[in-house]
Design a protein around this motif. Structure first.
Motif, PDB file in Angstrom:
ATOM      1  N   GLY A 160       0.833  -1.192   0.000  1.00 31.34           N
ATOM      2  CA  GLY A 160       0.000   0.000   0.000  1.00 31.34           C
ATOM      3  C   GLY A 160       0.869   1.243   0.000  1.00 31.34           C
ATOM      4  O   GLY A 160       2.103   1.167  -0.051  1.00 31.34           O
ATOM      5  N   LEU A 161       0.213   2.377   0.069  1.00 28.52           N
ATOM      6  CA  LEU A 161       0.888   3.666  -0.002  1.00 28.52           C
ATOM      7  C   LEU A 161       0.803   4.392   1.334  1.00 28.52           C
ATOM      8  O   LEU A 161      -0.130   4.184   2.114  1.00 28.52           O
ATOM      9  N   ALA A 211      -3.653   1.645 -10.895  1.00 31.76           N
ATOM     10  CA  ALA A 211      -4.881   2.431 -10.741  1.00 31.76           C
ATOM     11  C   ALA A 211      -4.950   3.055  -9.346  1.00 31.76           C
ATOM     12  O   ALA A 211      -5.325   4.224  -9.193  1.00 31.76           O
ATOM     13  N   THR A 212      -4.575   2.296  -8.332  1.00 33.20           N
ATOM     14  CA  THR A 212      -4.557   2.823  -6.961  1.00 33.20           C
ATOM     15  C   THR A 212      -3.495   3.906  -6.826  1.00 33.20           C
ATOM     16  O   THR A 212      -3.733   4.942  -6.193  1.00 33.20           O
ATOM     17  N   LEU A 213      -2.340   3.690  -7.421  1.00 34.42           N
ATOM     18  CA  LEU A 213      -1.259   4.670  -7.360  1.00 34.42           C
ATOM     19  C   LEU A 213      -1.706   6.003  -7.963  1.00 34.42           C
ATOM     20  O   LEU A 213      -1.553   7.062  -7.346  1.00 34.42           O
ATOM     21  N   LEU A 214      -2.267   5.958  -9.156  1.00 36.56           N
ATOM     22  CA  LEU A 214      -2.716   7.194  -9.817  1.00 36.56           C
ATOM     23  C   LEU A 214      -3.848   7.867  -9.044  1.00 36.56           C
ATOM     24  O   LEU A 214      -3.833   9.085  -8.843  1.00 36.56           O
ATOM     25  N   ALA A 215      -4.821   7.097  -8.614  1.00 37.38           N
ATOM     26  CA  ALA A 215      -5.954   7.667  -7.873  1.00 37.38           C
ATOM     27  C   ALA A 215      -5.486   8.308  -6.562  1.00 37.38           C
ATOM     28  O   ALA A 215      -5.977   9.373  -6.179  1.00 37.38           O
ATOM     29  N   ALA A 259      -4.549  13.029  -3.302  1.00 41.26           N
ATOM     30  CA  ALA A 259      -3.654  13.722  -2.378  1.00 41.26           C
ATOM     31  C   ALA A 259      -3.470  15.188  -2.765  1.00 41.26           C
ATOM     32  O   ALA A 259      -3.317  16.047  -1.890  1.00 41.26           O
ATOM     33  N   ARG A 260      -3.495  15.492  -4.051  1.00 39.59           N
ATOM     34  CA  ARG A 260      -3.293  16.874  -4.512  1.00 39.59           C
ATOM     35  C   ARG A 260      -4.228  17.858  -3.830  1.00 39.59           C
ATOM     36  O   ARG A 260      -3.834  18.970  -3.515  1.00 39.59           O
ATOM     37  N   GLY A 261      -5.452  17.472  -3.603  1.00 41.88           N
ATOM     38  CA  GLY A 261      -6.420  18.387  -3.019  1.00 41.88           C
ATOM     39  C   GLY A 261      -6.446  18.416  -1.509  1.00 41.88           C
ATOM     40  O   GLY A 261      -7.241  19.149  -0.921  1.00 41.88           O
ATOM     41  N   THR A 262      -5.614  17.623  -0.857  1.00 41.43           N
ATOM     42  CA  THR A 262      -5.677  17.520   0.604  1.00 41.43           C
ATOM     43  C   THR A 262      -4.487  18.121   1.329  1.00 41.43           C
ATOM     44  O   THR A 262      -4.499  18.215   2.550  1.00 41.43           O
TER      45      THR A 262
END
Length: 122
Positions: free
Chosen positions: A15-16, A46-50, A55-58
């Motif tokens: 996971g990330l 797909a999980t990596l990109l999503a 994260a960009r907006g948080t």
């Protein structure tokens, strides 16, 4: 992470890590899409990109990833060293109920070398 790893001890789970300044704020489980998940991990693209998009907006960023080692050693493997790049991200490794964190360092060609990173679980 520890529960997920212990529930599937024969494959590497992954996971990330989302956070800021080396502090993990959120864990994002991902499907391991590696050809041989018993010996390697590859985070589902797909999980990596999503996760990067979300994260960009948080105000958070992907600061690393976690994966388990079914071999029982919570330290980077030769396969990890061959795949690692020095990008400032944390490699958190889980094995046999233990969790360690590492930072890869590269000296040019060849596999990366890892240095331990102190972690505190709250």
């Amino acid at each position: 992470m520890l529960d997920t790893a212990s529930a599937t001890p024969d494959v590497e789970v992954c996971g990330l890590l989302l956070g800021t300044g080396g502090r993990v704020e959120r864990l994002v489980p991902a499907r391991n899409v590696a050809h041989d998940p018993a010996r390697s991990f590859e985070i589902d693209p797909a999980t990596l990109l999503a996760t990067h998009r979300e994260a960009r907006g948080t105000g958070l960023a992907v600061i690393g990833h976690w994966h388990s080692h079914p071999n029982g050693r919570a330290e980077p493997s030769a396969r990890d060293a061959a795949r690692a790049t020095e990008n400032g991200q944390i490699w958190l490794i889980i094995a046999a109920g233990d969790m360690t964190a590492w930072a890869p360092h590269s000296s040019g060609g060849g596999p990366a070398h890892f240095h331990p990173v102190a972690i505190e679980v709250a």
